[in-house]
Design a protein around this motif. Sequence first.
Motif, PDB file in Angstrom:
ATOM      1  N   LYS A   1       9.802  -1.281  -8.866  1.00  0.00           N
ATOM      2  CA  LYS A   1      11.148  -1.750  -9.178  1.00  0.00           C
ATOM      3  C   LYS A   1      12.117  -0.570  -9.172  1.00  0.00           C
ATOM      4  N   GLY A   2      13.147  -0.678  -8.344  1.00  0.00           N
ATOM      5  CA  GLY A   2      14.138   0.376  -8.221  1.00  0.00           C
ATOM      6  C   GLY A   2      13.812   1.402  -7.149  1.00  0.00           C
ATOM      7  N   TRP A   3      12.626   1.368  -6.570  1.00  0.00           N
ATOM      8  CA  TRP A   3      12.227   2.324  -5.541  1.00  0.00           C
ATOM      9  C   TRP A   3      12.862   1.934  -4.215  1.00  0.00           C
ATOM     10  N   SER A   4      13.274   2.914  -3.444  1.00  0.00           N
ATOM     11  CA  SER A   4      13.762   2.635  -2.092  1.00  0.00           C
ATOM     12  C   SER A   4      13.254   3.722  -1.165  1.00  0.00           C
ATOM     13  N   GLY A   5      12.962   3.327   0.065  1.00  0.00           N
ATOM     14  CA  GLY A   5      12.459   4.272   1.042  1.00  0.00           C
ATOM     15  C   GLY A   5      12.056   3.564   2.320  1.00  0.00           C
ATOM     16  N   GLN A   6      11.537   4.354   3.257  1.00  0.00           N
ATOM     17  CA  GLN A   6      11.116   3.815   4.541  1.00  0.00           C
ATOM     18  C   GLN A   6       9.735   3.188   4.415  1.00  0.00           C
ATOM     19  N   VAL A   7       9.589   2.005   4.998  1.00  0.00           N
ATOM     20  CA  VAL A   7       8.338   1.262   4.939  1.00  0.00           C
ATOM     21  C   VAL A   7       8.035   0.656   6.309  1.00  0.00           C
ATOM     22  N   MET A   8       6.775   0.301   6.483  1.00  0.00           N
ATOM     23  CA  MET A   8       6.366  -0.578   7.580  1.00  0.00           C
ATOM     24  C   MET A   8       6.094  -1.924   6.933  1.00  0.00           C
TER      25      MET A   8
ATOM     26  N   LEU B   1       4.082   1.826   2.355  1.00  0.00           N
ATOM     27  CA  LEU B   1       5.018   2.913   2.062  1.00  0.00           C
ATOM     28  C   LEU B   1       4.626   4.082   2.946  1.00  0.00           C
ATOM     29  N   LEU B   2       5.579   4.652   3.655  1.00  0.00           N
ATOM     30  CA  LEU B   2       5.273   5.647   4.676  1.00  0.00           C
ATOM     31  C   LEU B   2       5.315   7.069   4.131  1.00  0.00           C
ATOM     32  N   SER B   3       4.414   7.894   4.641  1.00  0.00           N
ATOM     33  CA  SER B   3       4.409   9.320   4.321  1.00  0.00           C
ATOM     34  C   SER B   3       5.353  10.036   5.289  1.00  0.00           C
ATOM     35  N   ASP B   4       5.570  11.321   5.070  1.00  0.00           N
ATOM     36  CA  ASP B   4       6.465  12.088   5.938  1.00  0.00           C
ATOM     37  C   ASP B   4       5.931  12.160   7.367  1.00  0.00           C
ATOM     38  N   TYR B   5       4.619  12.291   7.515  1.00  0.00           N
ATOM     39  CA  TYR B   5       4.025  12.347   8.850  1.00  0.00           C
ATOM     40  C   TYR B   5       4.218  11.022   9.590  1.00  0.00           C
TER      41      TYR B   5
ATOM     42  N   ARG C   1       0.849  -1.196   0.000  1.00  0.00           N
ATOM     43  CA  ARG C   1       0.000   0.000   0.000  1.00  0.00           C
ATOM     44  C   ARG C   1       0.880   1.240   0.000  1.00  0.00           C
ATOM     45  N   ASP C   2       0.462   2.235  -0.781  1.00  0.00           N
ATOM     46  CA  ASP C   2       1.232   3.474  -0.861  1.00  0.00           C
ATOM     47  C   ASP C   2       0.811   4.444   0.240  1.00  0.00           C
ATOM     48  N   GLU C   3       1.250   5.694   0.139  1.00  0.00           N
ATOM     49  CA  GLU C   3       0.986   6.699   1.174  1.00  0.00           C
ATOM     50  C   GLU C   3      -0.501   7.002   1.326  1.00  0.00           C
ATOM     51  N   ARG C   4      -1.264   6.820   0.245  1.00  0.00           N
ATOM     52  CA  ARG C   4      -2.707   7.083   0.280  1.00  0.00           C
ATOM     53  C   ARG C   4      -3.503   5.827   0.599  1.00  0.00           C
ATOM     54  N   ASN C   5      -2.813   4.745   0.990  1.00  0.00           N
ATOM     55  CA  ASN C   5      -3.414   3.457   1.344  1.00  0.00           C
ATOM     56  C   ASN C   5      -4.030   2.764   0.135  1.00  0.00           C
TER      57      ASN C   5
END
Length: 171
Positions: free
Chosen positions: A107-114, A128-132, A94-98
């Motif tokens: 593919k190729g994306w990197s970032g903070q997740v739960m 995928l986590l939002s800034d908040y 799920r993305d930031e908007r659920n």
Amino acid sequence: MAIAFYSLWIYTMHRCFFSSCRCIALLALLAPGVAPLAQAQSGEPFDSPAAPVQQTLPRHFPDIADRGHMRFIGPPLVMLKGERLHISPGARIRDERNMMVHMSQLKGWSGQVMYVRDAMQQVGDIWLLSDYELSQPSPKQKRDDLLRQDGYDPDAHKFDPMLPYHKQPKF
């Protein structure tokens, strides 16, 4: 010789003809008055800095969810905290908007997740986590803090799911 008769129960559409003609005539009379109202509303969009930004509802993660930096290598593979893992076949991402996202889109994306790991140590659910959400503690961190306040060390006893039961630590 056939006898033809007119039944009101079978042929009922003749009653709708006159009422539909009246509706069309009424719309034809009102249409010139509605057009200027529609033109008045189709001006420039209202872009004010005070206009509220669309916000999503807060997401509630399960208690076993953990936070980490994830890099999507290929559709079934991810790098999580320097470890190469598989995404389980029934994983939900799920993305930031659920909204649901397919793993091939990342593919190729990197970032903070739960994430949640299943019994086979594959990654089951990913958010995928939002800034908040990055500024908030994870559910696992909240739980560990509560356990530490009660005087229990949450890191002292860890179960290894790949270790047989008879070799697990005894308490």
